[in-house]
Design a protein around this motif. Structure first.
Motif, short mmCIF file in Angstrom:
data_model
loop_
_atom_site.label_atom_id
_atom_site.label_comp_id
_atom_site.label_asym_id
_atom_site.label_seq_id
_atom_site.Cartn_x
_atom_site.Cartn_y
_atom_site.Cartn_z
N ALA A 30 -59.69 83.72 15.59
CA ALA A 30 -60.34 85.03 15.65
C ALA A 30 -61.65 84.94 16.42
O ALA A 30 -61.96 85.80 17.25
N GLY A 31 -62.42 83.91 16.15
CA GLY A 31 -63.69 83.71 16.85
C GLY A 31 -63.53 83.51 18.34
O GLY A 31 -64.28 84.08 19.14
N TRP A 82 -74.33 88.55 13.20
CA TRP A 82 -73.27 87.64 12.77
C TRP A 82 -73.72 86.19 12.89
O TRP A 82 -73.39 85.36 12.03
N VAL A 83 -74.46 85.87 13.96
CA VAL A 83 -74.98 84.50 14.10
C VAL A 83 -75.92 84.20 12.94
O VAL A 83 -75.82 83.13 12.31
N TRP A 84 -76.80 85.11 12.63
CA TRP A 84 -77.73 84.94 11.51
C TRP A 84 -76.96 84.76 10.20
O TRP A 84 -77.24 83.86 9.41
N TYR A 85 -75.96 85.59 10.00
CA TYR A 85 -75.11 85.49 8.80
C TYR A 85 -74.44 84.12 8.75
O TYR A 85 -74.36 83.49 7.68
N ILE A 142 -68.41 80.79 12.68
CA ILE A 142 -69.06 82.09 12.85
C ILE A 142 -70.25 81.95 13.79
O ILE A 142 -70.46 82.77 14.69
N ILE A 143 -71.03 80.91 13.61
CA ILE A 143 -72.21 80.69 14.44
C ILE A 143 -71.81 80.49 15.90
O ILE A 143 -72.33 81.17 16.80
N LEU A 144 -70.89 79.57 16.15
CA LEU A 144 -70.54 79.22 17.52
C LEU A 144 -69.85 80.35 18.26
O LEU A 144 -70.20 80.65 19.41
N SER A 145 -68.88 80.99 17.62
CA SER A 145 -68.15 82.04 18.32
C SER A 145 -69.04 83.23 18.63
O SER A 145 -69.00 83.79 19.73
N ASN A 146 -69.88 83.61 17.70
CA ASN A 146 -70.75 84.77 17.93
C ASN A 146 -71.91 84.43 18.85
O ASN A 146 -72.33 85.27 19.65
N ALA A 147 -72.41 83.21 18.80
CA ALA A 147 -73.46 82.81 19.73
C ALA A 147 -72.93 82.82 21.16
O ALA A 147 -73.62 83.28 22.09
N PHE A 148 -71.71 82.35 21.35
CA PHE A 148 -71.10 82.40 22.68
C PHE A 148 -70.93 83.85 23.14
O PHE A 148 -71.23 84.19 24.28
#
Length: 85
Positions: free
Chosen positions: A10-11, A49-52, A61-67
């Motif tokens: 999903a990410g 989302w990155v913060w979450y 969650i961090i990597l996919s949303n940061a990208f």
């Protein structure tokens, strides 16, 4: 299906979803059809989302949303550079 695999797939899909738009904008140097408000809202949501992800210590969650934030920030830079208004 393993929930980690589901999260990673999903990410990846959501992270790469704007790449075709970015490529099109770079090739055509045209941002007339891009909504600035949509970009700002999307970047804000992805950043949250990155913060979450950091709060929950969830690397997918961090990597996919940061990208995704980086892709959309690139699109925002293109918007600023190519906007004729």
């Amino acid at each position: 299906m393993n929930e980690n695999i589901l999260g990673i797939v999903a990410g990846v899909l959501t992270s790469i979803s704007m790449i075709p738009q970015l490529v099109k904008v770079i090739r055509e140097k045209n941002v007339e059809d891009i909504s600035l408000l949509m970009l700002l809202v999307l970047i804000s949501g992805l950043s949250l989302w990155v913060w979450y992800g950091f709060m929950k210590d969830e690397l997918p969650i961090i990597l996919s949303n940061a990208f995704a934030v980086l892709v959309n920030l690139s699109l925002l830079v293109c918007y600023a550079a190519y906007n004729k208004k």
